[in-house]
Write an enzyme that holds these catalytic residues in place. Structure first.
Site, PDB file in Angstrom:
ATOM      1  N   LYS A 179     -15.207   6.292   2.358  1.00 43.53           N
ATOM      2  CA  LYS A 179     -14.859   7.564   1.707  1.00 43.53           C
ATOM      3  C   LYS A 179     -16.099   8.308   1.250  1.00 43.53           C
ATOM      4  CE  LYS A 179     -10.127   6.976   0.103  1.00 43.53           C
ATOM      5  NZ  LYS A 179      -9.216   7.201  -1.019  1.00 43.53           N
ATOM      6  N   LYS A 215      -7.518   3.216  11.368  1.00 41.72           N
ATOM      7  CA  LYS A 215      -6.287   3.092  10.574  1.00 41.72           C
ATOM      8  C   LYS A 215      -5.540   4.436  10.512  1.00 41.72           C
ATOM      9  CE  LYS A 215      -6.408   3.497   6.153  1.00 41.72           C
ATOM     10  NZ  LYS A 215      -6.594   3.463   4.707  1.00 41.72           N
ATOM     11  N   LYS A 226      -2.917   9.208   5.805  1.00 42.62           N
ATOM     12  CA  LYS A 226      -2.238  10.462   5.445  1.00 42.62           C
ATOM     13  C   LYS A 226      -3.219  11.608   5.238  1.00 42.62           C
ATOM     14  CE  LYS A 226      -0.888   8.397   1.032  1.00 42.62           C
ATOM     15  NZ  LYS A 226      -2.098   7.774   0.486  1.00 42.62           N
TER      16      LYS A 226
HETATM   17  P1  TYM Z   1      -2.833   4.369  -0.274  1.00 39.25           P
HETATM   18  O1  TYM Z   1      -2.229   5.493  -1.013  1.00 39.25           O
HETATM   19  O2  TYM Z   1      -3.949   4.635   0.653  1.00 39.25           O
HETATM   20  O3  TYM Z   1      -1.711   3.628   0.564  1.00 39.25           O
HETATM   21  C1  TYM Z   1      -0.512   3.189  -0.045  1.00 39.25           C
HETATM   22  C2  TYM Z   1      -0.091   1.869   0.540  1.00 39.25           C
HETATM   23  O4  TYM Z   1       0.080   1.982   1.951  1.00 39.25           O
HETATM   24  C3  TYM Z   1      -0.723   1.003   2.612  1.00 39.25           C
HETATM   25  N1  TYM Z   1      -1.229   1.606   3.856  1.00 39.25           N
HETATM   26  C4  TYM Z   1      -1.009   1.106   5.062  1.00 39.25           C
HETATM   27  N2  TYM Z   1      -0.340   0.028   5.491  1.00 39.25           N
HETATM   28  C5  TYM Z   1      -0.309  -0.201   6.818  1.00 39.25           C
HETATM   29  N3  TYM Z   1      -0.916   0.602   7.728  1.00 39.25           N
HETATM   30  C6  TYM Z   1      -1.602   1.700   7.349  1.00 39.25           C
HETATM   31  N4  TYM Z   1      -2.184   2.481   8.240  1.00 39.25           N
HETATM   32  C7  TYM Z   1      -1.665   1.988   5.950  1.00 39.25           C
HETATM   33  N5  TYM Z   1      -2.255   2.983   5.242  1.00 39.25           N
HETATM   34  C8  TYM Z   1      -1.981   2.719   3.950  1.00 39.25           C
HETATM   35  C9  TYM Z   1      -1.858   0.706   1.645  1.00 39.25           C
HETATM   36  O5  TYM Z   1      -2.437  -0.541   1.914  1.00 39.25           O
HETATM   37  C10 TYM Z   1      -1.142   0.759   0.323  1.00 39.25           C
HETATM   38  O6  TYM Z   1      -0.481  -0.455   0.075  1.00 39.25           O
HETATM   39  N6  TYM Z   1      -5.692   2.051  -3.654  1.00 39.25           N
HETATM   40  C11 TYM Z   1      -4.336   2.188  -3.144  1.00 39.25           C
HETATM   41  C12 TYM Z   1      -3.366   2.701  -4.189  1.00 39.25           C
HETATM   42  C13 TYM Z   1      -3.322   1.899  -5.450  1.00 39.25           C
HETATM   43  C14 TYM Z   1      -2.721   0.641  -5.624  1.00 39.25           C
HETATM   44  C15 TYM Z   1      -2.895   0.314  -7.003  1.00 39.25           C
HETATM   45  C16 TYM Z   1      -2.064  -0.255  -4.777  1.00 39.25           C
HETATM   46  C17 TYM Z   1      -3.822   2.294  -6.649  1.00 39.25           C
HETATM   47  N7  TYM Z   1      -3.571   1.337  -7.601  1.00 39.25           N
HETATM   48  C18 TYM Z   1      -2.426  -0.887  -7.540  1.00 39.25           C
HETATM   49  C19 TYM Z   1      -1.588  -1.452  -5.327  1.00 39.25           C
HETATM   50  C20 TYM Z   1      -1.772  -1.764  -6.690  1.00 39.25           C
HETATM   51  C21 TYM Z   1      -4.359   3.175  -1.999  1.00 39.25           C
HETATM   52  O7  TYM Z   1      -5.279   3.909  -1.804  1.00 39.25           O
HETATM   53  O8  TYM Z   1      -3.209   3.198  -1.290  1.00 39.25           O
END
Ligand code: TYM
Length: 333
Positions: free
Chosen positions: A111, A197, A200
Site C-alpha cells: 500500500k 489478489k 475492491k
Molecule cells: P479488507 O477490507 O481488505 O477485506 C475484508 C475481508 O475480506 C478478505 N479478503 C479476501 N478474501 C479472499 N480473497 C480475496 N481476494 C480477498 N480480499 C479480501 C480479507 O482477508 C478480510 O478478511 N485489515 C482488514 C480489516 C480489519 C480486520 C480487523 C479484519 C480491520 N480490523 C480485525 C479482522 C479483524 C482488511 O483490510 O480487510
C-alpha cells in the site's frame, strides 16, 4: 461460548473475494459463537477517501452484512468510529509494538508503494496495531479472514503474548486469538490479472466482481476473465492461474467440489464453463442485492447499528480499562 471478531473496510463495495473469503464464513459461524462484526471505517482512512462516498459505503457495508444473512438478533454489528476504545486501544498496542515489525508487513509495503505519489500516511504503518486493538478488545478467540490477513493475525498473536508476559503478573490479561480461513477461496484472484489478489480498490474494474454489480455486468466480467489458450478446464494454480481461480470461485459459490467441477467440464470449452459460472454468481448475488436495497431503505438498519455500538462500547471499554490498569496508566480503578 467463544467469541469471534472480524471487520471489513468500507473502502469500496465488497467484492466476491470479500464474500467468499470472509463474509460467507461470518454467516456460517454466527450460530455457534458470540460474534462481533465491524465496519472498520478508521482503517479505510489510512489512504485518501472521498468523504461522501465513504459515508455511503459505511452504511452500505452494514446493509450488506445483513443482506448476506447475518442475524442482528445473534450478532453485534457496529461501526468502528462509533466505538472510541478502538483508537485508544490502538495507542496502547503501538506502545508495545516495534517499528521493525510494522515495516515487515507486506500489506504496508504494497500500500505504501501504491500511495507513494500522494504521500504515505503514518497511519498506514500503524494500521495493524488498530487491527490488533479491534481483536483484543473483545477477547476474540477466532478471527475469520482471508489469506491476505494471515500476517496481521500473526502480529496480533505476538502482541498478545508480549502484553501478557509484560503485564500479566496475575495471569493473562488478553485472549490469544486464532485466524480462521476457508478451505476454498481464502485468496480469490483478480479476473484480469489472476496472479494478483482480487481487490475492491482495484483501478481496473474488470478485475473484480463487486457484490452490487448488475447481472449483465457480472456475466460480462466473467466472460472476459483472463484464462489461457489450452482450452482445458483443470485446477493448476501455478500454470493455469486464471482457470484455477474461476474454478475456486465456482466451487465457493455453489458448494460443488473442484474435483467434481473438473470432471463435469471435461472436454467442454471455456465458453460454456464461463456462461455457467456467470449464472452461478448471478444466482448467488441477486437475492443478496434485493435484500441490500431493502436494508438501505429501512430505518431499522440504523437502530441495529446504534444497538451494536452501545454493546460494543460496553465490552471494549471494560478491556481497555484492564489494559490501562495493567500498564499503570491513570489512577487505579
Ligand atoms: P479488507 O477490507 O481488505 O477485506 C475484508 C475481508 O475480506 C478478505 N479478503 C479476501 N478474501 C479472499 N480473497 C480475496 N481476494 C480477498 N480480499 C479480501 C480479507 O482477508 C478480510 O478478511 N485489515 C482488514 C480489516 C480489519 C480486520 C480487523 C479484519 C480491520 N480490523 C480485525 C479482522 C479483524 C482488511 O483490510 O480487510
Amino acid at each position: 461460548m467463544q467469541t469471534i471478531f472480524s471487520g471489513i473496510q468500507p473502502s469500496g463495495v465488497p467484492t466476491i473475494g470479500n464474500y467468499i473469503g470472509a463474509m460467507k464464513q461470518f454467516v456460517d459461524l454466527q450460530n455457534d459463537f458470540d460474534c462481533y462484526f465491524c465496519v472498520v471505517d478508521e482503517h479505510a482512512i489510512t489512504v485518501p477517501q472521498k468523504r461522501l462516498e465513504l459515508r455511503q459505503q459505511i452504511r452500505g457495508l452494514a446493509a450488506l452484512y445483513l443482506a448476506v444473512g447475518l442475524d442482528p438478533a445473534k450478532v453485534t454489528l457496529f461501526i468502528q468510529s462509533e466505538v472510541p476504545a478502538h483508537t485508544e486501544g490502538a495507542w496502547l498496542v503501538q506502545c508495545n509494538t516495534y517499528i521493525g515489525e510494522l515495516e515487515r508487513m507486506t500489506q504496508f509495503k504494497d500500500k505504501s508503494a501504491k500511495n507513494e505519489k500522494q504521500g504515505v500516511s503514518a497511519a498506514l504503518l500503524t494500521y495493524p496495531p488498530l487491527m490488533v486493538a479491534d481483536i483484543v478488545l473483545y477477547h476474540a478467540h477466532l478471527v475469520p479472514v482471508g489469506e491476505d490477513q494471515r500476517q496481521h493475525l500473526e502480529l496480533t498473536r505476538d502482541f498478545v503474548e508480549r502484553f501478557n508476559n509484560r503485564y500479566g503478573e496475575n495471569g493473562p490479561i488478553l485472549t490469544l486469538p486464532e485466524a480462521k480461513f476457508v478451505k476454498e477461496g481464502a485468496r480469490v484472484m483478480s479476473l484480469a490479472e489472476p496472479t494478483q489478489k482480487m481487490s475492491k480498490s482495484d483501478k481496473n474494474v474488470k478485475g473484480f466482481i463487486s457484490m452490487l454489480d448488475e447481472p449483465a455486468v457480472i456475466r460480462k466480467k466473467i466472460k472476459s476473465a483472463v484464462t489461457d489458450s489450452s482450452g482445458v478446464i483443470e485446477y493448476d494454480p501455478e500454470n493455469k492461474p486464471g482457470v484455477s481461480n474461476l474454478l475456486s470461485i465456482y466451487a465457493a459459490c455453489t458448494g460443488e467440489s473442484i474435483a467434481s467441477l473438473v470432471a463435469r467440464y471435461e472436454g467442454k470449452g471455456y465458453g460454456e464453463f464461463k456462461t455457467d459460472l456467470g449464472e452461478a454468481v448471478v444466482g448467488l448475488l441477486e437475492p443478496i442485492q434485493e435484500k441490500y436495497h431493502a436494508w438501505m431503505a429501512s430505518e431499522e438498519l440504523d437502530t441495529i447499528l446504534d444497538t451494536g455500538a452501545e454493546k460494543a462500547r460496553a465490552v471494549s471499554n471494560k478491556t481497555l480499562n484492564q489494559m490501562k490498569n495493567a500498564m499503570g496508566l491513570g489512577r487505579k480503578k
